[in-house]
Design a protein around this motif. Structure first.
Motif, PDB file in Angstrom:
ATOM      1  N   ASP A  38       0.861  -1.162   0.000  1.00 44.09           N
ATOM      2  CA  ASP A  38       0.000   0.000   0.000  1.00 44.09           C
ATOM      3  C   ASP A  38       0.921   1.244   0.000  1.00 44.09           C
ATOM      4  OD1 ASP A  38      -2.314   1.518   0.770  1.00 44.09           O
ATOM      5  OD2 ASP A  38      -1.618   1.422   2.832  1.00 44.09           O
ATOM      6  N   TYR A  39       0.421   2.414  -0.364  1.00 40.46           N
ATOM      7  CA  TYR A  39       1.290   3.599  -0.392  1.00 40.46           C
ATOM      8  C   TYR A  39       1.154   4.435   0.895  1.00 40.46           C
ATOM      9  CZ  TYR A  39       3.665   7.806  -2.000  1.00 40.46           C
ATOM     10  OH  TYR A  39       4.534   8.874  -2.095  1.00 40.46           O
ATOM     11  N   PRO A  45       4.337   8.383   5.727  1.00 38.54           N
ATOM     12  CA  PRO A  45       3.456   8.606   6.885  1.00 38.54           C
ATOM     13  C   PRO A  45       2.182   9.330   6.457  1.00 38.54           C
ATOM     14  CG  PRO A  45       5.647   9.582   7.233  1.00 38.54           C
ATOM     15  CD  PRO A  45       5.580   9.155   5.806  1.00 38.54           C
ATOM     16  N   ILE A  46       1.116   9.150   7.212  1.00 46.47           N
ATOM     17  CA  ILE A  46      -0.120   9.897   6.947  1.00 46.47           C
ATOM     18  C   ILE A  46       0.126  11.373   7.281  1.00 46.47           C
ATOM     19  CG2 ILE A  46      -2.511  10.236   7.709  1.00 46.47           C
ATOM     20  CD1 ILE A  46      -2.239   7.758   5.951  1.00 46.47           C
ATOM     21  N   VAL A  47      -0.207  12.234   6.325  1.00 44.65           N
ATOM     22  CA  VAL A  47      -0.001  13.682   6.504  1.00 44.65           C
ATOM     23  C   VAL A  47      -1.308  14.426   6.203  1.00 44.65           C
ATOM     24  CG1 VAL A  47       2.492  13.731   6.111  1.00 44.65           C
ATOM     25  CG2 VAL A  47       0.951  13.739   4.141  1.00 44.65           C
ATOM     26  N   PRO A  50      -3.076  14.964   0.770  1.00 43.94           N
ATOM     27  CA  PRO A  50      -2.551  13.901  -0.105  1.00 43.94           C
ATOM     28  C   PRO A  50      -1.302  14.326  -0.888  1.00 43.94           C
ATOM     29  CG  PRO A  50      -4.940  14.009  -0.285  1.00 43.94           C
ATOM     30  CD  PRO A  50      -4.531  15.165   0.594  1.00 43.94           C
ATOM     31  N   ALA A  53       2.272  13.774   0.695  1.00 46.26           N
ATOM     32  CA  ALA A  53       2.787  12.422   0.984  1.00 46.26           C
ATOM     33  C   ALA A  53       3.847  12.052  -0.056  1.00 46.26           C
ATOM     34  CB  ALA A  53       1.642  11.411   0.973  1.00 46.26           C
ATOM     35  N   VAL A  75      -0.182  -1.307  -4.457  1.00 48.66           N
ATOM     36  CA  VAL A  75      -1.635  -1.481  -4.606  1.00 48.66           C
ATOM     37  C   VAL A  75      -2.291  -0.367  -3.792  1.00 48.66           C
ATOM     38  CG1 VAL A  75      -3.545  -3.097  -4.357  1.00 48.66           C
ATOM     39  CG2 VAL A  75      -1.247  -3.969  -4.788  1.00 48.66           C
ATOM     40  N   SER A  76      -2.795   0.640  -4.505  1.00 49.37           N
ATOM     41  CA  SER A  76      -3.169   1.878  -3.810  1.00 49.37           C
ATOM     42  C   SER A  76      -4.602   2.308  -4.098  1.00 49.37           C
ATOM     43  CB  SER A  76      -2.205   2.990  -4.258  1.00 49.37           C
ATOM     44  OG  SER A  76      -2.555   4.220  -3.675  1.00 49.37           O
ATOM     45  N   ARG A  78      -5.042   5.420  -4.398  1.00 51.79           N
ATOM     46  CA  ARG A  78      -4.773   6.611  -5.219  1.00 51.79           C
ATOM     47  C   ARG A  78      -4.986   6.324  -6.700  1.00 51.79           C
ATOM     48  NH1 ARG A  78      -1.305  11.011  -3.262  1.00 51.79           N
ATOM     49  NH2 ARG A  78      -1.139  10.716  -1.024  1.00 51.79           N
ATOM     50  N   LYS A 144      -9.948  10.247  -8.543  1.00 44.51           N
ATOM     51  CA  LYS A 144      -9.058   9.255  -9.106  1.00 44.51           C
ATOM     52  C   LYS A 144      -9.794   8.699 -10.323  1.00 44.51           C
ATOM     53  CE  LYS A 144      -9.463   8.230  -4.912  1.00 44.51           C
ATOM     54  NZ  LYS A 144      -8.670   7.499  -3.953  1.00 44.51           N
ATOM     55  N   ALA A 149     -12.353  10.425  -3.632  1.00 41.63           N
ATOM     56  CA  ALA A 149     -12.121  10.510  -2.189  1.00 41.63           C
ATOM     57  C   ALA A 149     -12.633  11.853  -1.684  1.00 41.63           C
ATOM     58  CB  ALA A 149     -10.629  10.379  -1.895  1.00 41.63           C
ATOM     59  N   LYS A 183      -8.890   6.308   6.167  1.00 47.50           N
ATOM     60  CA  LYS A 183      -8.436   7.192   7.240  1.00 47.50           C
ATOM     61  C   LYS A 183      -8.866   8.628   6.954  1.00 47.50           C
ATOM     62  CE  LYS A 183      -4.989   4.252   9.184  1.00 47.50           C
ATOM     63  NZ  LYS A 183      -3.603   3.852   9.394  1.00 47.50           N
ATOM     64  N   LYS A 184      -9.889   9.104   7.707  1.00 44.76           N
ATOM     65  CA  LYS A 184     -10.439  10.461   7.548  1.00 44.76           C
ATOM     66  C   LYS A 184     -10.866  10.714   6.098  1.00 44.76           C
ATOM     67  CE  LYS A 184      -9.129  11.879  11.796  1.00 44.76           C
ATOM     68  NZ  LYS A 184     -10.057  12.228  12.854  1.00 44.76           N
ATOM     69  N   VAL A 185     -11.460   9.706   5.492  1.00 45.66           N
ATOM     70  CA  VAL A 185     -11.900   9.853   4.105  1.00 45.66           C
ATOM     71  C   VAL A 185     -13.128   8.984   3.853  1.00 45.66           C
ATOM     72  CG1 VAL A 185     -10.384   7.997   3.174  1.00 45.66           C
ATOM     73  CG2 VAL A 185     -11.018   9.893   1.710  1.00 45.66           C
ATOM     74  N   GLU A 187     -15.116   7.408   0.523  1.00 44.73           N
ATOM     75  CA  GLU A 187     -14.824   7.219  -0.899  1.00 44.73           C
ATOM     76  C   GLU A 187     -16.060   6.735  -1.633  1.00 44.73           C
ATOM     77  OE1 GLU A 187     -11.444   6.679  -2.716  1.00 44.73           O
ATOM     78  OE2 GLU A 187     -10.169   6.069  -1.049  1.00 44.73           O
TER      79      GLU A 187
END
Ligand SMILES: O=P(O)(O)OC[C@H]1O[C@H](O[C@H]2O[C@H](CO)[C@@H](O)[C@H](O)[C@H]2O)[C@H](O)[C@@H](O)[C@@H]1O
Length: 276
Positions: A38-39, A45-47, A50, A53, A75-76, A78, A144, A149, A183-185, A187
């Protein structure tokens, strides 16, 4: 290797999972790895945003070295082109939009989940979301190719419910789409039976890696990675980075991006030693 839904999934809390570093020898055993990563939250790190990152040059080198000794795929969630631009390595495979858009060396490019029919709905929903969310400070709508997102990391806590209500309203006008969480999203994605786990098996088959001497290793930090952990349970190895809000089908854990890097370096060194 047979890929059938695992009806007896074992799920545990993150803190119950053994460390993938401590159990390194058991994970690899005498097999050859195929590595899926995963990316966000795994390689970076989570910032706050987007676009912030950015992959560190050091992590890029670790990935380059690993991809020289075994197959590596990102495998993202994004957009595939976006994550490819962030990673800047041409000897890796990339599955973007949660696995709906795959590319790799030797001009590999395919969209295996059948999401093209959902493009008009995604375009329409994107417009509606941007329009309805513009009044809520801190929201970010990230389009995307095969997902939208709606980020709320920078939204006041008191307004997050309002954001979700808008997402649900737009969703109700688009039966071709479904809602996912991260995470805080929130989709919106094509309402199809396709996810990161299916993309991993698509790649394993395509690259002729679906065989007993290969151990597929999937490392990720988020709820969308659970599809891959579940698909690989009993077949390969799932490694959860940090924790998310739900129980995990991963078998092992790593504490954060720094430990992921150490684990990947150990993999490279071990493979090299075997061939020395
Ligand atoms: O599957 P991944 O590669 O982990 O992508 C998941 C989502 O990651 C990004 O959002 C997350 O990371 C951002 C940067 O750290 C953070 O600001 C955001 O709150 C997180 O949700 C990306 O922007 C999404 O498109 C991906 O779906």
């Amino acid at each position: 290797m047979i890929n059938q839904p695992n009806t007896q999934l074992q799920k545990r809390n993150a803190e119950e999972l053994p460390s993938a570093l401590a159990e390194f020898d058991m994970i690899l055993a005498s097999k050859k790895p195929a590595v899926f990563l995963d990316y966000d939250g795994c390689l970076t790190p989570i910032v706050k945003e987007p676009d912030m990152a950015i992959l560190s040059p050091q992590t890029r080198e670790v990935l380059r070295d690993l991809a020289n000794v075994c197959p590596v795929a990102i495998v993202s969630g994004r957009d595939r082109q976006n994550v490819q631009k962030l990673v800047q390595l041409d000897n890796l495979y990339f599955a973007g939009s949660h696995g709906f858009d795959i590319s790799g060396p030797d001009k590999l490019h395919t969209e295996p989940g059948g999401a093209a029919a959902a493009l008009p709905a995604l375009d329409n929903a994107e417009l509606a979301l941007k329009n309805k969310l513009q009044a809520i400070a801190g929201t970010l709508v990230e389009r995307k190719r095969y997902a939208i997102a709606v980020h709320y990391r920078n939204v006041a806590d008191a307004q997050v419910n309002e954001v979700e209500t808008i997402v649900d309203t737009v969703l109700s006008d688009h039966p071709q789409l479904k809602k996912g969480l991260g995470k805080k999203v929130f989709e919106l994605k094509p309402n199809l039976d396709w996810h990161k786990g299916k993309a991993v098996f698509w790649l394993l088959d395509e690259l002729h890696l679906n065989k007993p001497d290969i151990v597929p290793i999937y490392i990720g930090d988020d709820i969308t990675d659970e599809d891959a952990f579940a698909a690989l349970q009993g077949i390969g190895v799932g490694i959860l980075v940090g924790a998310h809000d739900e129980k995990s089908a991963a078998g092992y854990s790593l504490k954060g991006v720094a430990e992921v890097q150490i684990f990947l370096q150990k993999l490279t060194e071990t493979i090299k030693q075997r061939h020395a």
